[in-house]
Design an enzyme around this catalytic site. Structure first.
Site, PDB file in Angstrom:
ATOM      1  N   HIS A 185       0.837  -1.200   0.000  1.00 59.01           N
ATOM      2  CA  HIS A 185       0.000   0.000   0.000  1.00 59.01           C
ATOM      3  C   HIS A 185       0.875   1.254   0.000  1.00 59.01           C
ATOM      4  O   HIS A 185       0.653   2.183   0.772  1.00 59.01           O
ATOM      5  CB  HIS A 185      -0.926   0.001   1.225  1.00 59.01           C
ATOM      6  CG  HIS A 185      -1.840  -1.177   1.272  1.00 59.01           C
ATOM      7  ND1 HIS A 185      -3.013  -1.233   0.560  1.00 59.01           N
ATOM      8  CD2 HIS A 185      -1.739  -2.357   1.923  1.00 59.01           C
ATOM      9  CE1 HIS A 185      -3.607  -2.394   0.792  1.00 59.01           C
ATOM     10  NE2 HIS A 185      -2.850  -3.089   1.605  1.00 59.01           N
ATOM     11  N   CYS A 186       1.837   1.287  -0.881  1.00 57.18           N
ATOM     12  CA  CYS A 186       2.858   2.340  -0.913  1.00 57.18           C
ATOM     13  C   CYS A 186       2.888   2.934  -2.322  1.00 57.18           C
ATOM     14  O   CYS A 186       2.588   2.244  -3.293  1.00 57.18           O
ATOM     15  CB  CYS A 186       4.212   1.701  -0.554  1.00 57.18           C
ATOM     16  SG  CYS A 186       5.653   2.767  -0.722  1.00 57.18           S
ATOM     17  N   GLY A 187       3.278   4.166  -2.421  1.00 58.46           N
ATOM     18  CA  GLY A 187       3.440   4.769  -3.741  1.00 58.46           C
ATOM     19  C   GLY A 187       4.474   4.057  -4.591  1.00 58.46           C
ATOM     20  O   GLY A 187       4.450   4.135  -5.816  1.00 58.46           O
ATOM     21  N   LEU A 188       5.385   3.328  -3.952  1.00 61.57           N
ATOM     22  CA  LEU A 188       6.431   2.602  -4.674  1.00 61.57           C
ATOM     23  C   LEU A 188       6.058   1.147  -4.957  1.00 61.57           C
ATOM     24  O   LEU A 188       6.840   0.410  -5.553  1.00 61.57           O
ATOM     25  CB  LEU A 188       7.744   2.644  -3.875  1.00 61.57           C
ATOM     26  CG  LEU A 188       8.320   4.039  -3.633  1.00 61.57           C
ATOM     27  CD1 LEU A 188       9.559   3.971  -2.748  1.00 61.57           C
ATOM     28  CD2 LEU A 188       8.640   4.740  -4.941  1.00 61.57           C
ATOM     29  N   THR A 189       4.862   0.733  -4.575  1.00 64.61           N
ATOM     30  CA  THR A 189       4.425  -0.651  -4.761  1.00 64.61           C
ATOM     31  C   THR A 189       4.571  -1.143  -6.202  1.00 64.61           C
ATOM     32  O   THR A 189       4.903  -2.313  -6.413  1.00 64.61           O
ATOM     33  CB  THR A 189       2.982  -0.840  -4.246  1.00 64.61           C
ATOM     34  OG1 THR A 189       2.975  -0.542  -2.843  1.00 64.61           O
ATOM     35  CG2 THR A 189       2.480  -2.240  -4.467  1.00 64.61           C
TER      36      THR A 189
END
Length: 157
Positions: free
Chosen positions: A34-38
């Site tokens: 659940h991360c912008g970098l996922t």
């Protein structure tokens, strides 16, 4: 000392010695769903597929230390397979900082502290490149792309 002395828990709950990866080049990454970098899951999977036949393995360790991996292991595994077709090994959730830091990550940070004087991991998708002898040779920032890693990776293969 090298990484082969550590035992970790797979995403399916089995204890596994990292010695099973002896003589492989590894990229050890703290991951989150659940991360912008996922979307890096997809890039890591592409890199793994390109070089796995030459002895390269990505090892993904989910962590909720940055409040972006609240799910349980079964949900994480399903998400990674369904969304990014991940086939590289995933492990149980770990802590990468603080008093409950997993021993593997304490070791990785001691070997390659990065730009932080205390070696702390600042975000998801910090990456550690390990050579065939189990030596941690480089630490990459969360925003470092697969392209930034690939050249050095190929030299180690």
């Amino acid at each position: 000392m090298n990484i082969y002395q550590f035992t970790v828990r797979t995403i399916d709950g089995e204890q596994q010695s990292l010695a099973v990866y002896r003589n492989k080049v590894l990229l050890i990454v703290n991951v989150a769903s659940h991360c912008g970098l996922t979307p890096q899951y997809g890039d890591l999977e592409s890199l793994y597929r390109r070089y796995k036949d030459r002895g390269f393995v990505v090892l993904g360790f989910p962590s909720n230390q940055f409040n972006q991996e609240p799910d349980d292991e079964a949900t994480i595994k399903s998400f990674c397979a369904r969304t990014y077709a991940v086939t590289f090994p995933l492990f149980a959730k770990v802590e990468v900082n603080g008093p409950n830091t997993h021993p593997l990550f304490a070791y990785l940070k001691a070997q390659q502290p990065g730009l932080s004087p205390d070696g702390e991991i600042k975000w998801n998708f910090t990456k550690f490149l390990v050579n065939r002898n189990g030596t941690v040779v480089r630490r990459y920032a969360p925003t470092d792309t697969v392209g930034a890693i690939e050249r050095e990776l190929v030299e180690l293969l």
